[in-house]
Design an enzyme around this catalytic site. Structure first.
Site, PDB file in Angstrom:
ATOM      1  N   HIS A   1       0.745  -1.192  -0.084  1.00 61.29           N
ATOM      2  CA  HIS A   1       0.119  -0.019   0.194  1.00 61.29           C
ATOM      3  C   HIS A   1       0.812   1.326   0.024  1.00 61.29           C
ATOM      4  O   HIS A   1       2.115   1.166   0.291  1.00 61.29           O
ATOM      5  CB  HIS A   1      -0.976   0.059   1.257  1.00 61.29           C
ATOM      6  CG  HIS A   1      -0.432   0.172   2.434  1.00 61.29           C
ATOM      7  ND1 HIS A   1       0.340  -1.077   2.854  1.00 61.29           N
ATOM      8  CD2 HIS A   1      -0.158   1.311   3.383  1.00 61.29           C
ATOM      9  CE1 HIS A   1       1.056  -0.601   4.333  1.00 61.29           C
ATOM     10  NE2 HIS A   1       0.707   0.494   4.488  1.00 61.29           N
TER      11      HIS A   1
ATOM     12  N   ASP B   1       0.357   4.882   1.908  1.00 64.52           N
ATOM     13  CA  ASP B   1      -0.208   5.296   3.104  1.00 64.52           C
ATOM     14  C   ASP B   1      -1.297   6.069   2.885  1.00 64.52           C
ATOM     15  O   ASP B   1      -1.386   7.287   2.112  1.00 64.52           O
ATOM     16  CB  ASP B   1       0.605   5.788   4.281  1.00 64.52           C
ATOM     17  CG  ASP B   1       1.621   4.787   4.863  1.00 64.52           C
ATOM     18  OD1 ASP B   1       1.096   3.857   4.849  1.00 64.52           O
ATOM     19  OD2 ASP B   1       2.724   5.364   5.353  1.00 64.52           O
TER      20      ASP B   1
ATOM     21  N   HIS C   1       4.654   0.195   0.223  1.00 58.13           N
ATOM     22  CA  HIS C   1       5.473  -0.575   1.060  1.00 58.13           C
ATOM     23  C   HIS C   1       4.655  -1.848   1.703  1.00 58.13           C
ATOM     24  O   HIS C   1       3.521  -1.542   1.499  1.00 58.13           O
ATOM     25  CB  HIS C   1       6.302   0.075   2.309  1.00 58.13           C
ATOM     26  CG  HIS C   1       4.953   0.792   3.252  1.00 58.13           C
ATOM     27  ND1 HIS C   1       4.482   1.870   2.847  1.00 58.13           N
ATOM     28  CD2 HIS C   1       4.506   0.475   4.322  1.00 58.13           C
ATOM     29  CE1 HIS C   1       3.547   2.303   3.869  1.00 58.13           C
ATOM     30  NE2 HIS C   1       3.624   1.393   4.661  1.00 58.13           N
TER      31      HIS C   1
ATOM     32  N   ARG D   1       5.937   5.444  14.509  1.00 57.98           N
ATOM     33  CA  ARG D   1       5.722   5.775  13.308  1.00 57.98           C
ATOM     34  C   ARG D   1       5.200   7.244  13.140  1.00 57.98           C
ATOM     35  O   ARG D   1       4.377   7.740  14.156  1.00 57.98           O
ATOM     36  CB  ARG D   1       4.741   4.944  12.301  1.00 57.98           C
ATOM     37  CG  ARG D   1       4.564   5.536  10.998  1.00 57.98           C
ATOM     38  CD  ARG D   1       3.649   4.653  10.054  1.00 57.98           C
ATOM     39  NE  ARG D   1       2.342   5.248  10.054  1.00 57.98           N
ATOM     40  CZ  ARG D   1       1.093   4.795   9.556  1.00 57.98           C
ATOM     41  NH1 ARG D   1       1.149   3.745   8.739  1.00 57.98           N
ATOM     42  NH2 ARG D   1       0.045   5.431   9.612  1.00 57.98           N
TER      43      ARG D   1
END
Length: 277
Positions: free
Chosen positions: A99, A101, A253, A268
Site C-alpha cells: 500500500h 499510506d 511498502h 511511526r
C-alpha cells in the site's frame, strides 16, 4: 556535521545514509541534504538511531509537517507518533499488505517514518516498491490509457481493514470515522521531482472513477501485480534503532508478516502532503 555517505541498496530505489547521528548532528544544512537524498532515492534508511520521542519528532519536523493518523491515537504527549506493533498472540500485522499510506484521504501524507523499538529474533522485514519504475516500465499505449484516469480509494476495503483491527481495539481513536473515501489520479506527477508515478494500490483502491468495481477489476488486478514486480523493489532488514523514511507519493511498502509468536514494536510518524495531481 553536514557530511554523510550514501549507499544504494537496490537498482530501483533505496539508499542507506551512513555517518549521521540524528540525535546530535541535525543542522539546517544536513537536513537539506538528507531531504535531497530522500527525493533522489525515494526511501532512505539509517542505522543505530537511539532517538527519544522528542528527538524523533524533531527529525520529522525538519523533513516536513507531522500529522496525526486518523485511526490510532498517538503516544501521550506526542500525538503524531503512533505505535505500530504486533504482539506475541496476534496473527495479523498492522498494514500487512502492499500500500501507499492513507490514499483514502483528500491530501495523503507526503512521507512516512518508521523507527524500530523492539524486534523479533528473525523476520519482520519491510519491502518497498518504486512507482516511478512501475509507471516507466508500462507500454506507451498503457501510459496513454492511464494518464487521464482517476481512481477511488476507501479506508474500508476488507483486506486492509483486517490489518488495523488489533490496533483499533487497543489504541483506537474515539473520533475516527468509519470510512474515508477520496478520488485521485491513477498517475500522479510528483510535486517536487516532476516525475510520474503509478498511484493505485491493492489495499485502498476500489475502482476507477466513473466505472463499477466489476468493470475496473481486470485492469486494476494487472496494475496491482505489475507495480510490485521484484525489479521495482528493495527489502530492508530492521535492527533496533533502524529508521526508514519513504516518499508516500512514489513508493509503496509491505511489512512481511513472518514472525508469529514474537513481538515487534515500531514508532511511526507521517508527514502532511498535498492534493495529488
Amino acid at each position: 556535521m553536514s557530511e554523510f555517505a550514501v549507499k544504494r541498496v537496490a537498482g530501483a530505489l533505496g539508499a542507506e545514509i551512513l555517518g549521521v547521528d540524528l540525535a546530535r548532528d541535525l543542522d539546517d544544512r544536513l537536513a537539506a541534504r538528507i531531504r535531497q537524498a530522500f527525493l533522489e532515492h525515494q526511501v532512505i534508511f539509517f542505522r543505530n538511531q537511539d532517538l527519544t520521542p522528542p528527538q524523533f519528532q524533531r527529525f520529522a519536523q525538519a523533513m516536513g509537517q507531522p500529522v496525526e493518523y486518523p485511526f490510532v491515537k498517538g503516544l501521550d504527549g506526542h500525538p503524531v507518533i503512533i505505535e505500530v506493533k504486533k504482539l506475541e498472540h496476534e496473527r495479523t500485522n498492522f498494514g500487512g499488505i502492499w500500500h501507499s499510506d492513507t490514499t483514502y484521504l483528500e491530501q495523503p501524507p507526503m512521507g512516512s517514518m518508521l523507527l524500530a523499538r523492539e524486534l523479533p529474533p528473525f523476520g519482520g522485514d519491510t519491502l518497498f516498491a518504486s512507482q516511478y519504475a512501475a509507471y516507466e516500465a508500462l507500454s506507451e499505449g498503457m501510459r496513454r490509457l492511464l494518464d487521464p484516469l482517476r481512481a477511488i480509494s476507501s479506508s474500508a476495503k476488507a483486506d486492509v481493514s483486517k490489518t488495523r483491527e488489533d490496533r483499533i481495539a487497543s489504541d483506537g481513536r474515539a473520533d475516527a470515522r468509519k470510512d474515508y473515501v477520496a478520488s485521485h489520479p491513477v498517475v500522479r506527477t510528483h510535486p517536487e521531482t516532476g516525475r510520474k508515478a503509478l498511484y493505485v494500490n491493492v489495499a485502498h483502491t476500489v475502482r476507477f472513477d466513473g466505472l463499477t468495481e466489476e468493470e475496473s477489476a481486470p485492469l486494476l488486478q494487472f496494475l496491482f501485480q505489475h507495480q510490485v514486480r521484484p525489479e521495482f523493489t528493495c527489502r530492508f532488514a530492521w535492527q533496533p534503532g533502524s529508521l526508514a523514511f519513504w516518499d508516500n507519493r512514489c513508493v509503496q511498502h509491505n511489512p512481511v508478516n513472518d514472525y508469529h509468536g514474537y513481538r515487534r514494536l515500531m514508532h511511526r510518524i507521517t508527514l502532511a502532503g498535498d492534493t495529488p495531481r
